[in-house]
Scaffold this motif. Structure first.
Motif, PDB file in Angstrom:
ATOM      1  N   GLN A   1     -19.831 -33.543  70.402  1.00  7.94           N
ATOM      2  CA  GLN A   1     -20.032 -32.807  69.153  1.00  7.94           C
ATOM      3  C   GLN A   1     -20.957 -33.642  68.261  1.00  7.94           C
ATOM      4  OE1 GLN A   1     -15.784 -32.287  68.155  1.00  7.94           O
ATOM      5  NE2 GLN A   1     -16.091 -30.091  68.490  1.00  7.94           N
ATOM      6  N   PHE A   2     -22.163 -33.846  68.759  1.00  7.88           N
ATOM      7  CA  PHE A   2     -23.076 -34.814  68.148  1.00  7.88           C
ATOM      8  C   PHE A   2     -23.487 -34.443  66.733  1.00  7.88           C
ATOM      9  CE2 PHE A   2     -25.864 -31.580  69.736  1.00  7.88           C
ATOM     10  CZ  PHE A   2     -26.974 -31.592  68.899  1.00  7.88           C
ATOM     11  N   GLU A   3     -23.437 -33.173  66.392  1.00  5.89           N
ATOM     12  CA  GLU A   3     -23.851 -32.759  65.051  1.00  5.89           C
ATOM     13  C   GLU A   3     -22.949 -33.339  63.972  1.00  5.89           C
ATOM     14  OE1 GLU A   3     -23.904 -28.515  66.133  1.00  5.89           O
ATOM     15  OE2 GLU A   3     -25.900 -28.508  65.201  1.00  5.89           O
ATOM     16  N   LYS A   4     -21.728 -33.735  64.357  1.00  9.67           N
ATOM     17  CA  LYS A   4     -20.811 -34.352  63.403  1.00  9.67           C
ATOM     18  C   LYS A   4     -21.080 -35.852  63.247  1.00  9.67           C
ATOM     19  CE  LYS A   4     -17.095 -31.035  64.375  1.00  9.67           C
ATOM     20  NZ  LYS A   4     -15.692 -30.872  64.829  1.00  9.67           N
ATOM     21  N   ILE A   5     -21.938 -36.400  64.099  1.00  5.04           N
ATOM     22  CA  ILE A   5     -22.265 -37.824  64.057  1.00  5.04           C
ATOM     23  C   ILE A   5     -23.557 -37.999  63.262  1.00  5.04           C
ATOM     24  CG2 ILE A   5     -22.716 -39.887  65.439  1.00  5.04           C
ATOM     25  CD1 ILE A   5     -19.947 -38.658  65.871  1.00  5.04           C
ATOM     26  N   PRO A   6     -23.579 -38.821  62.238  1.00  5.48           N
ATOM     27  CA  PRO A   6     -24.809 -38.988  61.449  1.00  5.48           C
ATOM     28  C   PRO A   6     -25.890 -39.706  62.236  1.00  5.48           C
ATOM     29  CG  PRO A   6     -23.131 -40.544  60.731  1.00  5.48           C
ATOM     30  CD  PRO A   6     -22.456 -39.621  61.699  1.00  5.48           C
ATOM     31  N   LEU A   7     -27.133 -39.408  61.916  1.00  2.92           N
ATOM     32  CA  LEU A   7     -28.246 -40.132  62.512  1.00  2.92           C
ATOM     33  C   LEU A   7     -28.069 -41.628  62.265  1.00  2.92           C
ATOM     34  CD1 LEU A   7     -31.307 -37.945  61.456  1.00  2.92           C
ATOM     35  CD2 LEU A   7     -30.531 -38.329  63.794  1.00  2.92           C
ATOM     36  N   GLY A   8     -28.355 -42.414  63.282  1.00  5.81           N
ATOM     37  CA  GLY A   8     -28.275 -43.866  63.127  1.00  5.81           C
ATOM     38  C   GLY A   8     -26.888 -44.443  63.274  1.00  5.81           C
TER      39      GLY A   8
END
Length: 225
Positions: free
Chosen positions: A149-156
């Protein structure tokens, strides 16, 4: 239809352009088209894929322009450094073998210097490739390895496994240049963690590629292309 696909498959805008890019690399030896037609056509198709599927996730604004430019130039120096200092370096079996392959033979110089081929190749390296690769490696894979669920992980976001797996796979993409590809992958990953900015990562990648293009054209070291 396209909007539904993007909603059902949130990875699509990040992965599809890279998949199309790899597809073109895989078939280029079998395509009967002259580079005069193939190179610009490839650029147009890749731009169309980015526009249709990915424009809503592309961020081009850079917040650290000076530092990004300096890092981009530094990665370029690292990229060509071993071959400049040790001319036979790249011929070692570590860089050309049955597993990773060998440095490919570029089209004839007369073809590469044809304006439409030359400028389409430069455009792809400086504009198209940095967007495609940063979307895939830093904006998607580094987050997806932390959580599907990568969209919940912030960039960087930093997790050691995601950081180093991404760097290693980025290195493998560059074949006989895997060693300098690994350094570049580590630096670009670090810059994403440091800035949390897709725009800065696209810019640093673009500057490295622009320097490399200038070097290739000036010295005729076409093997980098």
């Amino acid at each position: 239809m396209i909007e539904k696909l993007k909603k059902d498959w949130p990875s699509l805008p990040y992965v599809l352009p890279f998949a199309v890019f790899l597809f073109f690399l895989a078939i280029q030896a079998y395509v009967p088209l002259s580079p005069v037609y193939e190179y610009p056509l490839r650029d147009v198709i890749l731009l169309a894929v980015l526009f249709v599927f990915s424009r809503h996730v592309i961020e081009l604004r850079s917040y650290h322009r000076l530092e990004t430019a300096l890092i981009g130039v530094a990665v370029f120096v690292v990229w060509i450094g071993p071959d400049v200092v040790f001319p036979a370096y790249r011929h070692h079996w570590l860089f050309q073998n049955a597993f990773i392959g060998a440095i490919g033979t570029p089209p004839p110089e007369g073809v590469l210097l044809t304006p439409v081929v030359l400028w389409s190749r430069i455009f792809r390296a400086v504009v198209v490739v940095p967007i495609i690769e940063e979307l895939f490696w830093r904006a998607w894979l580094m987050r997806w390895l932390i959580s599907p669920q990568f969209e919940k992980i912030p960039l960087g976001a930093y997790k050691p496994a995601a950081f180093w797996i991404t760097a290693a796979l980025f290195a493998s993409e560059h074949g006989s240049y895997w060693d300098v590809g690994l350094v570049a992958g580590i630096v670009y990953n670090w810059w994403m963690v440091r800035t949390r900015s897709l725009g800065d990562c696209i810019l640093v990648h673009a500057i490295t590629n622009a320097c490399l293009c200038g070097y290739v054209v000036a010295t005729h070291h076409w093997e980098y292309w």
